[in-house]
Motif scaffolding. Sequence first.
Motif, PDB file in Angstrom:
ATOM      1  N   ALA A   1      -2.859  -1.117  -3.555  1.00  9.57           N
ATOM      2  CA  ALA A   1      -1.972  -1.163  -4.595  1.00  9.57           C
ATOM      3  C   ALA A   1      -0.599  -1.262  -4.345  1.00  9.57           C
ATOM      4  CB  ALA A   1      -2.074   0.046  -5.386  1.00  9.57           C
ATOM      5  N   LEU A   2      -0.267  -0.963  -2.957  1.00 11.85           N
ATOM      6  CA  LEU A   2       1.257  -1.092  -2.348  1.00 11.85           C
ATOM      7  C   LEU A   2       1.352  -2.368  -1.608  1.00 11.85           C
ATOM      8  CD1 LEU A   2       1.724   2.420  -0.795  1.00 11.85           C
ATOM      9  CD2 LEU A   2       3.310   1.205  -2.422  1.00 11.85           C
ATOM     10  N   GLY A   3       0.567  -3.260  -1.752  1.00 13.36           N
ATOM     11  CA  GLY A   3       0.638  -4.633  -1.237  1.00 13.36           C
ATOM     12  C   GLY A   3       0.002  -4.754   0.162  1.00 13.36           C
TER      13      GLY A   3
ATOM     14  N   GLN B   1      -4.458  -3.950   7.264  1.00 14.03           N
ATOM     15  CA  GLN B   1      -3.405  -3.002   7.409  1.00 14.03           C
ATOM     16  C   GLN B   1      -3.900  -1.426   6.727  1.00 14.03           C
ATOM     17  OE1 GLN B   1      -0.445  -5.014   5.126  1.00 14.03           O
ATOM     18  NE2 GLN B   1       1.045  -5.146   7.081  1.00 14.03           N
TER      19      GLN B   1
ATOM     20  N   ARG C   1      -5.258  -2.681 -14.646  1.00 18.98           N
ATOM     21  CA  ARG C   1      -5.915  -3.112 -13.297  1.00 18.98           C
ATOM     22  C   ARG C   1      -5.706  -4.550 -13.160  1.00 18.98           C
ATOM     23  NH1 ARG C   1      -8.139   1.300 -10.526  1.00 18.98           N
ATOM     24  NH2 ARG C   1      -9.618  -0.040  -9.372  1.00 18.98           N
TER      25      ARG C   1
ATOM     26  N   ASN D   1      -2.039  -5.928 -11.607  1.00 22.99           N
ATOM     27  CA  ASN D   1      -1.933  -6.120 -10.189  1.00 22.99           C
ATOM     28  C   ASN D   1      -3.266  -6.430  -9.518  1.00 22.99           C
ATOM     29  OD1 ASN D   1      -3.392  -3.734 -10.381  1.00 22.99           O
ATOM     30  ND2 ASN D   1      -2.063  -2.624  -9.039  1.00 22.99           N
TER      31      ASN D   1
ATOM     32  N   MET E   1      -6.069  -5.335  -9.188  1.00 21.23           N
ATOM     33  CA  MET E   1      -7.010  -4.429  -8.663  1.00 21.23           C
ATOM     34  C   MET E   1      -8.424  -4.209  -8.770  1.00 21.23           C
ATOM     35  SD  MET E   1      -5.172  -2.403  -6.492  1.00 21.23           S
ATOM     36  CE  MET E   1      -5.933  -0.714  -6.325  1.00 21.23           C
TER      37      MET E   1
ATOM     38  N   LEU F   1     -10.906  -5.614  -6.451  1.00 20.18           N
ATOM     39  CA  LEU F   1     -11.727  -4.799  -5.213  1.00 20.18           C
ATOM     40  C   LEU F   1     -12.885  -4.498  -5.695  1.00 20.18           C
ATOM     41  CD1 LEU F   1      -8.812  -2.133  -4.332  1.00 20.18           C
ATOM     42  CD2 LEU F   1      -9.541  -4.338  -3.316  1.00 20.18           C
ATOM     43  N   VAL F   2     -13.066  -4.676  -7.221  1.00 24.48           N
ATOM     44  CA  VAL F   2     -14.575  -4.160  -7.884  1.00 24.48           C
ATOM     45  C   VAL F   2     -15.467  -5.341  -7.660  1.00 24.48           C
ATOM     46  CG1 VAL F   2     -15.816  -3.313  -9.838  1.00 24.48           C
ATOM     47  CG2 VAL F   2     -13.604  -2.632  -9.433  1.00 24.48           C
TER      48      VAL F   2
ATOM     49  N   MET G   1      -0.973 -12.115  -2.909  1.00 29.09           N
ATOM     50  CA  MET G   1      -1.604 -10.752  -3.719  1.00 29.09           C
ATOM     51  C   MET G   1      -0.503  -9.498  -2.808  1.00 29.09           C
ATOM     52  SD  MET G   1      -3.820 -10.420  -5.706  1.00 29.09           S
ATOM     53  CE  MET G   1      -3.141 -11.851  -6.426  1.00 29.09           C
ATOM     54  N   THR G   2      -0.170  -9.776  -1.775  1.00 28.18           N
ATOM     55  CA  THR G   2       0.617  -8.819  -1.101  1.00 28.18           C
ATOM     56  C   THR G   2       1.960  -8.637  -1.951  1.00 28.18           C
ATOM     57  OG1 THR G   2      -0.342  -9.269   0.812  1.00 28.18           O
ATOM     58  CG2 THR G   2       1.848  -8.335   1.142  1.00 28.18           C
TER      59      THR G   2
ATOM     60  N   ARG H   1       1.508  -7.188  -5.370  1.00 32.90           N
ATOM     61  CA  ARG H   1       1.292  -5.653  -5.523  1.00 32.90           C
ATOM     62  C   ARG H   1       2.594  -5.025  -5.195  1.00 32.90           C
ATOM     63  NH1 ARG H   1      -4.781  -6.117  -3.482  1.00 32.90           N
ATOM     64  NH2 ARG H   1      -5.832  -6.512  -5.532  1.00 32.90           N
ATOM     65  N   LYS H   2       3.248  -5.668  -4.184  1.00 28.49           N
ATOM     66  CA  LYS H   2       4.649  -4.896  -3.773  1.00 28.49           C
ATOM     67  C   LYS H   2       5.418  -4.844  -4.999  1.00 28.49           C
ATOM     68  CE  LYS H   2       8.395  -6.488  -0.949  1.00 28.49           C
ATOM     69  NZ  LYS H   2       8.694  -7.731  -0.243  1.00 28.49           N
TER      70      LYS H   2
ATOM     71  N   MET I   1       1.267   0.575  -8.507  1.00 27.61           N
ATOM     72  CA  MET I   1       0.424   1.414  -9.470  1.00 27.61           C
ATOM     73  C   MET I   1       0.389   2.939  -8.971  1.00 27.61           C
ATOM     74  SD  MET I   1      -3.503   0.546 -10.263  1.00 27.61           S
ATOM     75  CE  MET I   1      -3.398   0.102 -11.689  1.00 27.61           C
TER      76      MET I   1
ATOM     77  N   GLY J   1       4.864   2.185   2.333  1.00 27.42           N
ATOM     78  CA  GLY J   1       5.281   0.612   1.966  1.00 27.42           C
ATOM     79  C   GLY J   1       6.220  -0.287   2.834  1.00 27.42           C
TER      80      GLY J   1
ATOM     81  N   ILE K   1       4.850  -1.476   6.208  1.00 31.35           N
ATOM     82  CA  ILE K   1       3.689  -2.648   5.997  1.00 31.35           C
ATOM     83  C   ILE K   1       4.543  -4.082   5.599  1.00 31.35           C
ATOM     84  CG2 ILE K   1       1.738  -1.292   5.756  1.00 31.35           C
ATOM     85  CD1 ILE K   1       1.697  -2.007   2.707  1.00 31.35           C
ATOM     86  N   HIS K   2       5.629  -3.799   4.873  1.00 33.55           N
ATOM     87  CA  HIS K   2       6.273  -5.102   4.642  1.00 33.55           C
ATOM     88  C   HIS K   2       7.372  -5.407   5.117  1.00 33.55           C
ATOM     89  CE1 HIS K   2       3.979  -5.309   1.133  1.00 33.55           C
ATOM     90  NE2 HIS K   2       4.234  -4.264   0.362  1.00 33.55           N
TER      91      HIS K   2
ATOM     92  N   LEU L   1       5.844   4.273  -4.205  1.00 39.83           N
ATOM     93  CA  LEU L   1       6.218   2.785  -4.970  1.00 39.83           C
ATOM     94  C   LEU L   1       7.595   2.534  -5.026  1.00 39.83           C
ATOM     95  CD1 LEU L   1       3.842   3.170  -8.219  1.00 39.83           C
ATOM     96  CD2 LEU L   1       3.377   2.092  -5.952  1.00 39.83           C
TER      97      LEU L   1
ATOM     98  N   VAL M   1       9.472   0.797  -2.057  1.00 41.89           N
ATOM     99  CA  VAL M   1       9.330  -0.632  -1.989  1.00 41.89           C
ATOM    100  C   VAL M   1       9.831  -1.549  -2.951  1.00 41.89           C
ATOM    101  CG1 VAL M   1       7.029  -0.682  -0.615  1.00 41.89           C
ATOM    102  CG2 VAL M   1       7.030  -1.048  -3.117  1.00 41.89           C
TER     103      VAL M   1
END
Lengths: 284, 248
Positions: A177-179, A184, B45, B48, B50, B53-54, B77-78, B81-82, B86, B105, B108-109, B158, B161
């Motif tokens: 959810a953080l991208g 990662q 969901r 974003n 989500m 994932l299901v 997607m990245t 969601r950035k 959520m 966050g 990773i970005h 959250l 980011v």
Amino acid sequence: MKQDSAIRLILLGLAMSSVAALAVITLFIFREGLPIIFRQGPGSFLFGSDWDPGAEPAAFGIFAMIAGTFAVTGGALLLGVPVGLGSAIFLSEFAPRKVATILKPALELLAGIPSVVFGYIGMLVLSPFIRDHIGGSGASVLAGSAILGIMILPTIISISMDTLRSVPRSYREGSFALGATGWQTTWKVTLPAARSGLVAAVILGMGRAVGETMAVIMVTGNTALVPKSPLSPARTLTANIAMQLNAAVGEHREALFACGVVLFVIIMVLNTFANWVAKLGKRA
Amino acid sequence: MLEARNLKLWYGDFRALNGVSMSITPNAITAIIGPSGCGKSTLLRCFNRMNDLVEGSRTEGEVLFEGKNINDRRFDMTELRKRVGMVFQRPNPFPLTVFDNVAYGPRIHGLASGDALREIVKKALQSTLLWDELGEKLEAPALSLSAEQQQRLCISRLVAVAPDVLLMDEPCSALDPMATQNIEELMLELKKRFTIVIVTHNMQQAARVSDFTGFMLLGDLVEFGETQRVFTAPRQKKTEEYITGRYG
């Protein structure tokens, strides 16, 4: 009520009998093996590199076998850990669930193949391949490591997968959810959260490698010399015991039991360490 | 800012959303209410993605974010969601330190490192009023915090980011009434900087904090409008029945 307590007693008896078996075996090995270690001195027994039970006087130094055991085990880990952890990570984090539910039991079947079959394949296929394409006589540390590396895969994969699957889904969701990408998320959240279980998986795999006997006898050449390269032959502690015990008498027999004591201690230390690490993770 | 257009979603053979259309207003709080299983979390969901994932989920229709359809295969997607973060029902901080949670966050970005990263972490913790409590305890394990602190930490994570939208999936359902009130006050504060969409089964909460309310039932968005209007003069009978407590 009466029936309950009777069943309780019976179950207690059964449970105690397995504990008793362990106790008796332990006692026996130590009683047979310890005296010679102390008569000869632990230093010269553990670190003497001359093993010659037939000589006058006989020489019982097991350093070559200890070195052989660790060389073969180390090689097995070099091969088995990346492949095993990689498979576990793929199956639990990246593979579609259908693929994982088919592949995991399939991989666990590996554990059901008798070790003599692994040894046979190693003898027939692997050793000649090494001799013809890499060098040496073929019967070598490398052959033993390769076979053991495969044999420890089920242990490593199945324990690692169980650990990875027990990492809460919410951690992964939070990361996605953080991208974060799948990798990662795996690398920075899932693996650290599963760290202790993964370490335990590797250690238990190592214990399996240290204790394996038959397959190792069949592919390593069994020369009681400290191996100089991966292509040299080697003899492990287990192989030493298995090959010589039926012909051994007197001090020689005691020395073999002493090898058993050393093996016992190595495995105990590994298992205790694995349990300790696993518990450490649960507390955090 | 965000707009769903005739959005349908299936979990396997089960249809969870039957063509939902709604538009989210910037710098406002939009609440989605409805009984359990009505599809409100599923809808959230979708914003974003989500639901990706299901396994076995399938989406039809569009969700526009700044005019672009995020259901488009090419949408990054990245990046999505950035910018659309959520908060979950149960606080889910990573089993890392407070600092590493908030820094996750930005790291990773590749947004910042060193002093700049520390500054981002500090600002993020300040924005959720955690800095005074935790400024000295940045190396404490996040799992040792109270539930409310954990949820605030997840919001800080959250904020670090700098997203545009905060999606909140029943963010107070695991919290006690005091903590709930604190988080609600925080939401009103965050509204100045972010667009917020909250899913809640708590009608009072929706009435207290939101500017717009959507009522969902069995995968349909039954009614959607300004919160005050929806609660005082619902146009649909079902909405009226729900907010007067006849079911749900």
